[in-house]
Each structure stands twice: as C-alpha cells, then as structure tokens.
Scaffold this motif. Structure first.
Motif, PDB file in Angstrom:
ATOM      1  N   ASP A 111       0.753  -1.314  -0.143  1.00 12.09           N
ATOM      2  CA  ASP A 111      -0.304   0.137   0.122  1.00 12.09           C
ATOM      3  C   ASP A 111       0.910   1.323  -0.548  1.00 12.09           C
ATOM      4  O   ASP A 111       0.731   2.395  -0.801  1.00 12.09           O
ATOM      5  N   ILE A 112       1.963   1.342   0.718  1.00 10.80           N
ATOM      6  CA  ILE A 112       3.199   2.151   1.194  1.00 10.80           C
ATOM      7  C   ILE A 112       4.138   2.009  -0.925  1.00 10.80           C
ATOM      8  O   ILE A 112       3.582   3.511  -1.317  1.00 10.80           O
ATOM      9  N   MET A 113       3.755   1.054  -1.500  1.00 11.71           N
ATOM     10  CA  MET A 113       4.688   1.337  -2.552  1.00 11.71           C
ATOM     11  C   MET A 113       4.172   1.718  -3.569  1.00 11.71           C
ATOM     12  O   MET A 113       3.879   2.571  -4.946  1.00 11.71           O
ATOM     13  N   ALA A 114       2.663   1.715  -3.087  1.00 10.83           N
ATOM     14  CA  ALA A 114       1.690   1.753  -4.432  1.00 10.83           C
ATOM     15  C   ALA A 114       1.048   3.737  -4.096  1.00 10.83           C
ATOM     16  O   ALA A 114      -0.224   4.279  -4.727  1.00 10.83           O
ATOM     17  N   ARG A 115       1.537   4.292  -3.550  1.00 13.11           N
ATOM     18  CA  ARG A 115       1.515   5.511  -2.956  1.00 13.11           C
ATOM     19  C   ARG A 115      -0.372   5.625  -2.076  1.00 13.11           C
ATOM     20  O   ARG A 115      -0.479   7.374  -2.669  1.00 13.11           O
ATOM     21  N   ARG A 116      -0.911   4.897  -1.838  1.00 11.09           N
ATOM     22  CA  ARG A 116      -2.478   4.588  -0.814  1.00 11.09           C
ATOM     23  C   ARG A 116      -1.815   5.770   0.442  1.00 11.09           C
ATOM     24  O   ARG A 116      -1.392   5.546   0.776  1.00 11.09           O
ATOM     25  N   LYS A 117      -3.242   6.590   0.063  1.00  8.70           N
ATOM     26  CA  LYS A 117      -3.316   7.531   1.793  1.00  8.70           C
ATOM     27  C   LYS A 117      -2.993   6.853   2.451  1.00  8.70           C
ATOM     28  O   LYS A 117      -4.279   5.766   2.664  1.00  8.70           O
ATOM     29  N   PRO A 118      -2.740   7.040   4.281  1.00 10.14           N
ATOM     30  CA  PRO A 118      -3.036   6.323   5.228  1.00 10.14           C
ATOM     31  C   PRO A 118      -4.043   6.661   5.923  1.00 10.14           C
ATOM     32  O   PRO A 118      -5.236   5.735   6.137  1.00 10.14           O
ATOM     33  N   SER A 119      -5.366   7.520   5.064  1.00 15.40           N
ATOM     34  CA  SER A 119      -6.623   7.162   5.695  1.00 15.40           C
ATOM     35  C   SER A 119      -7.387   6.549   4.932  1.00 15.40           C
ATOM     36  O   SER A 119      -7.531   5.647   5.125  1.00 15.40           O
ATOM     37  N   ASP A 120      -6.774   6.078   3.459  1.00 11.82           N
ATOM     38  CA  ASP A 120      -8.028   4.771   2.755  1.00 11.82           C
ATOM     39  C   ASP A 120      -6.809   3.796   2.924  1.00 11.82           C
ATOM     40  O   ASP A 120      -7.713   2.589   3.378  1.00 11.82           O
ATOM     41  N   TRP A 121      -6.026   3.495   3.616  1.00 10.99           N
ATOM     42  CA  TRP A 121      -5.311   2.385   4.338  1.00 10.99           C
ATOM     43  C   TRP A 121      -6.414   1.896   5.812  1.00 10.99           C
ATOM     44  O   TRP A 121      -6.801   0.903   5.215  1.00 10.99           O
ATOM     45  N   GLY A 122      -6.171   2.910   6.072  1.00 11.19           N
ATOM     46  CA  GLY A 122      -6.806   2.969   7.479  1.00 11.19           C
ATOM     47  C   GLY A 122      -8.727   2.391   7.260  1.00 11.19           C
ATOM     48  O   GLY A 122      -8.997   1.199   7.841  1.00 11.19           O
ATOM     49  N   GLU A 123      -9.282   2.934   6.391  1.00 10.72           N
ATOM     50  CA  GLU A 123     -10.694   2.106   6.448  1.00 10.72           C
ATOM     51  C   GLU A 123     -10.282   0.562   5.887  1.00 10.72           C
ATOM     52  O   GLU A 123     -12.250   0.352   6.364  1.00 10.72           O
ATOM     53  N   ASP A 124      -9.631   0.444   4.588  1.00  9.74           N
ATOM     54  CA  ASP A 124      -9.746  -1.281   4.631  1.00  9.74           C
ATOM     55  C   ASP A 124      -8.899  -1.902   5.418  1.00  9.74           C
ATOM     56  O   ASP A 124      -9.556  -2.898   5.943  1.00  9.74           O
ATOM     57  N   LEU A 125      -8.625  -1.305   6.644  1.00 11.58           N
ATOM     58  CA  LEU A 125      -7.948  -2.491   7.743  1.00 11.58           C
ATOM     59  C   LEU A 125      -8.956  -2.410   8.849  1.00 11.58           C
ATOM     60  O   LEU A 125      -9.406  -3.257   9.150  1.00 11.58           O
ATOM     61  N   ALA A 126      -9.760  -1.128   8.949  1.00 12.03           N
ATOM     62  CA  ALA A 126     -10.850  -1.159   9.557  1.00 12.03           C
ATOM     63  C   ALA A 126     -12.153  -2.769   9.047  1.00 12.03           C
ATOM     64  O   ALA A 126     -11.873  -3.594   9.543  1.00 12.03           O
ATOM     65  N   ASP A 127     -12.264  -2.400   7.861  1.00 15.62           N
ATOM     66  CA  ASP A 127     -13.097  -3.360   7.384  1.00 15.62           C
ATOM     67  C   ASP A 127     -12.119  -4.549   7.218  1.00 15.62           C
ATOM     68  O   ASP A 127     -12.954  -6.170   8.227  1.00 15.62           O
ATOM     69  N   ALA A 128     -11.132  -5.354   7.166  1.00 17.02           N
ATOM     70  CA  ALA A 128     -10.471  -6.250   7.228  1.00 17.02           C
ATOM     71  C   ALA A 128     -10.925  -6.902   8.672  1.00 17.02           C
ATOM     72  O   ALA A 128     -10.804  -7.799   8.492  1.00 17.02           O
ATOM     73  N   ILE A 129     -10.204  -6.403  10.010  1.00 20.65           N
ATOM     74  CA  ILE A 129     -10.855  -6.672  10.991  1.00 20.65           C
ATOM     75  C   ILE A 129     -12.137  -6.756  11.305  1.00 20.65           C
ATOM     76  O   ILE A 129     -11.880  -8.427  12.186  1.00 20.65           O
TER      77      ILE A 129
END
Length: 301
Positions: free
Chosen positions: A144-162
């Motif tokens: 996700d970092i290599m793809a330069r995704r925003k931390p906020s977008d990462w956080g939304e998907d991480l919450a769903d995954a959890i």
C-alpha cells in the motif's frame, strides 16, 4: 548463525524532512527499482502445517492460526515454506504456550490490504461451516505504501478487514509493514521517504486496531538486524530465513503474558476437537526452524 538481539529503538524515525527535490529523487529511484529489482518467488512447500516445540505437550489441544497478506506471509526469500515467517512464528508461539500450533497461510506477492479484504478474508464468509480460528494475523501495508495509497484509505480498508477477521477468529493480530526504509536495493532518498510513510501508516494502524479490537504488532522501528547483510535474501528486498526468524520472535515477544493466558484459557478451555478448523494433524515433537540457525525445520503436515 544467530545474532544477538539489540535493544528496541524508541520513538519515531529520524528521516530528514521531505522537500520537493527529495521527492523527485525518490520518485526516480522508485521507477528504477520497479524495472531493476528482481523479486524472489514464493518458495515451495505446503501452506499449512503443525508445529510442536520441544517444550510443548504434543497431546495438548492445538492453537489454530491463519495468516493472510503479502510476500512476507508467503515466505518470499526462503527456500521452503517451513522457513518463512508464519511457521517460525508458530514455533515460538508453541514454545511460549506449551501447545502445538496449527498454521495456515493465504498470501500473494504484491498483495495490498484491499486484496486481503476482498479476496483472502472475504472467502471465509462463503465457507460452510464458517471457520473459526484462534488467531488470524493480517500482514499487509508495505505494498500500500509502495502504491502511494493515502494513510486514511489504508485505515478504512484495514478496519473492514479486521471486522471480517473477527467473525472468524477469537483474536486478531495486525502486523505492521516491513522496515521498507532499510531495504538495501532501494536508493537513499526513496528509503527516507518510505520511512516517513511507514510512520504515518503505523500511527493510523494503531488507532484503527485500538478502535476495532485488534492487537497491533508494530515492528517499524524494532531493532531486528535489517541494517545487516545477514538479514536479507539474494534479491536484497525480502528477508532470508534468519531474517524471518528475527521477525517471528519479535512478533511473539509483543504478546503480553496476559494475552498468552487469554489464548490458553478462553480460546482452548474445554473446546472439543470437533470445533477445530481444517484437518487435524497429530502434533510431532519439532525442533527450532532452520531460520534460527538450529538443528531442524518446523514440522510440516
């Protein structure tokens, strides 16, 4: 050969403050890496197994663990699955809890948290009966970092995954991204930019895990030996077996004694074998995995 564990580093990283020139140089180095760094493939071997450390009771009820994620979960950089991160983590967990550990992985080189969410974890909802693991470990973030995704977008998907993982596990662990800023095959400006992004992602991850009831394993600034050549495999991008051993040991060390007791009491107490996930494989006495530079490999199914 094993190497002594260093004192854990405290606080955030010390990468220089970003500026337009450095970002341009980092972008150029990133483009070079895409075309010149030849990444290691997934190693051969079963993506599941049972590990029983010498200290463990082979007749005890096994702890079941599923790990989903990227190339670290896939064990890229090793010669066999048994030398990867997850079976080695299973070994140290077995050593600590005195129980066998049944491990399973679902991983893909280049996987992002969206792949984990929509493909690796979502498939659990479609299984009948729905599986229930003791621990599900989510290991993503680097891509996700290599793809330069925003931390906020990462956080939304991480919450769903959890939230998905919690439907299928008694406990959920989230492992931080790798220490991208130490990768030898990347340029200095790129590594400095990656360190800033690793810190930003870790801050969001901790907040999400706290709010959604997951245990965050933050290894972003753990002293693992990443600054030494012995940590890396031939592609100078992924850890080798010994590097994964250091990562696995650190993961288990982050589990507080109270959490170990929770695993052994709430997760295993009086649970019939019929509630276990997958095929039951009788545990055998194993030795410490090859990645630790010792006698034998983790026991495989």
């Amino acid at each position: 050969m094993t190497h002594p564990t260093k004192t854990r580093a405290a606080g955030r990283g010390t990468a220089p403050r970003s500026n337009p020139f450095r970002r341009i140089v980092a972008g150029t180095q990133a483009q070079w890496a895409k075309t010149h760094v030849k990444l290691a493939h997934e190693p051969e071997g079963d993506r599941f197994g049972t590990v029983c450390a010498p200290e463990a009771d082979p007749d005890a009820t096994p702890i079941t663990m599923l790990a989903v994620g990227d190339s670290m979960v896939a064990g890229c950089g090793t010669s066999h699955q048994s030398k990867g991160l997850i079976p080695q983590e299973a070994y140290f967990l077995s050593k600590e809890t005195k129980h066998p550990v049944q491990w399973r992985t679902d991983a893909k080189l280049g996987a992002t948290i969206r792949r984990v969410k929509y493909r690796q974890l979502a498939k659990l909802d479609g299984q009948d009966p729905s599986p229930l693991y003791d621990i599900i470990t989510i290991c993503a973030g680097s891509n996700d970092i290599m793809a330069r995704r925003k931390p906020s977008d990462w956080g939304e998907d991480l919450a769903d995954a959890i939230d998905i993982a919690k439907r299928h596990a008694r406990a959920v662990d989230v492992m931080s991204c790798g220490q991208l800023y130490t990768i030898p095959s990347l340029g200095k400006a790129l590594r400095e930019e990656l360190e800033r992004q690793c810190d930003a992602q870790a801050e969001v991850s901790l907040d999400v895990c706290t709010r959604h009831g997951a245990h965050y394993i933050n290894l972003v600034h753990e002293e693992l030996g990443c600054d030494h050549s012995w940590f890396w495999c031939g592609d100078q991008f992924h850890p080798n077996a010994e590097g994964y051993e250091r990562l696995a040991r650190a993961c288990v060390e982050t589990m507080a004694r109270e959490r170990m007791d929770l695993i052994l009491s709430d997760l295993l107490l009086d649970r019939p074998q019929s509630e276990r996930v997958g095929k039951h494989v009788p545990a055998t006495n194993g030795t410490e995995p090859d990645g630790a530079g010792r006698d034998g490999a983790a026991t495989q199914d």
